[in-house]
Design a protein around this motif. Sequence first.
Motif, mmCIF file in Angstrom:
data_model
loop_
_atom_site.group_PDB
_atom_site.id
_atom_site.type_symbol
_atom_site.label_atom_id
_atom_site.label_comp_id
_atom_site.label_asym_id
_atom_site.label_seq_id
_atom_site.Cartn_x
_atom_site.Cartn_y
_atom_site.Cartn_z
ATOM 1 N N MET A 1 28.357 28.992 103.717
ATOM 2 C CA MET A 1 29.400 28.106 103.286
ATOM 3 C C MET A 1 30.110 28.735 102.090
ATOM 4 O O MET A 1 29.459 29.214 101.175
ATOM 5 C CB MET A 1 28.793 26.758 102.896
ATOM 6 N N ALA A 3 34.098 28.886 99.726
ATOM 7 C CA ALA A 3 35.435 28.382 99.401
ATOM 8 C C ALA A 3 36.057 29.373 98.433
ATOM 9 O O ALA A 3 35.353 30.169 97.810
ATOM 10 C CB ALA A 3 35.350 26.997 98.780
ATOM 11 N N LYS A 35 35.803 23.471 94.421
ATOM 12 C CA LYS A 35 36.393 23.524 95.767
ATOM 13 C C LYS A 35 35.295 23.609 96.825
ATOM 14 O O LYS A 35 35.371 22.955 97.869
ATOM 15 C CB LYS A 35 37.359 24.695 95.883
ATOM 16 N N LEU A 36 34.265 24.391 96.560
ATOM 17 C CA LEU A 36 33.133 24.501 97.485
ATOM 18 C C LEU A 36 32.434 23.148 97.643
ATOM 19 O O LEU A 36 32.152 22.713 98.759
ATOM 20 C CB LEU A 36 32.146 25.560 96.987
ATOM 21 N N ASP A 38 33.659 20.238 97.198
ATOM 22 C CA ASP A 38 34.559 19.356 97.949
ATOM 23 C C ASP A 38 34.445 19.583 99.451
ATOM 24 O O ASP A 38 34.632 18.654 100.235
ATOM 25 C CB ASP A 38 36.013 19.579 97.521
ATOM 26 N N GLU A 39 34.147 20.800 99.852
ATOM 27 C CA GLU A 39 34.031 21.128 101.282
ATOM 28 C C GLU A 39 33.018 20.227 101.982
ATOM 29 O O GLU A 39 33.200 19.866 103.135
ATOM 30 C CB GLU A 39 33.640 22.591 101.482
ATOM 31 N N PHE A 40 31.917 19.905 101.315
ATOM 32 C CA PHE A 40 30.913 19.045 101.941
ATOM 33 C C PHE A 40 30.778 17.696 101.214
ATOM 34 O O PHE A 40 29.763 17.013 101.326
ATOM 35 C CB PHE A 40 29.566 19.753 102.114
ATOM 36 N N ASP A 41 31.845 17.310 100.492
ATOM 37 C CA ASP A 41 31.979 15.979 99.901
ATOM 38 C C ASP A 41 30.830 15.639 98.955
ATOM 39 O O ASP A 41 30.277 14.546 98.994
ATOM 40 C CB ASP A 41 32.095 14.917 101.003
ATOM 41 N N TRP A 133 28.189 18.278 107.253
ATOM 42 C CA TRP A 133 29.210 19.320 107.215
ATOM 43 C C TRP A 133 28.922 20.365 108.283
ATOM 44 O O TRP A 133 29.823 20.801 108.992
ATOM 45 C CB TRP A 133 29.256 19.968 105.833
ATOM 46 N N GLN A 137 31.250 21.427 111.458
ATOM 47 C CA GLN A 137 31.738 22.791 111.631
ATOM 48 C C GLN A 137 31.410 23.355 113.001
ATOM 49 O O GLN A 137 32.146 24.174 113.531
ATOM 50 C CB GLN A 137 31.168 23.708 110.546
#
Length: 139
Positions: A1, A3, A35-36, A38-41, A133, A137
């Motif tokens: 994972m 970002a 940002k990373l 945020d990718e998986f909330d 996540w 994906q």
Amino acid sequence: MRAEVVIDVPFHDVDSMEVVWHGHYLKYFELARCKLLDEFDYNYQQMKASGYAWPVVESHIRYAHGIVFAQKIRVVAILKEWENRLKIEYQIYDLSSQKRLTKGYTIQVAVRIADRELCFVSPPALLTRLQQWSAFQSD
């Protein structure tokens, strides 16, 4: 994972030699880390809402090449460990040449907010989000 973020180095981040002051590298890591997350909330607001704080307990930076005023850089954050702690690796590249300028990592651990107890395994709140996540994906 992973970002990444792109940053135009501002004047207020540099010293009298127009080189980025070493402490600002951690700020650039933080921008990519957010940002990373945020990718998986599971950014800092979601961490707090789930009852956990995730303080940075260790950081390491390898300054290979200086970053200068007005340089455009790409900061990449990669999640490497999550079972017992969050270990995120970072790489900073010059945007135009793609030359790697810096690398490093941070380690964060879960601390229960209610009693300030350190957790030796990552809480379900994180693991569930990562599983969701991952499933999203692969769809």
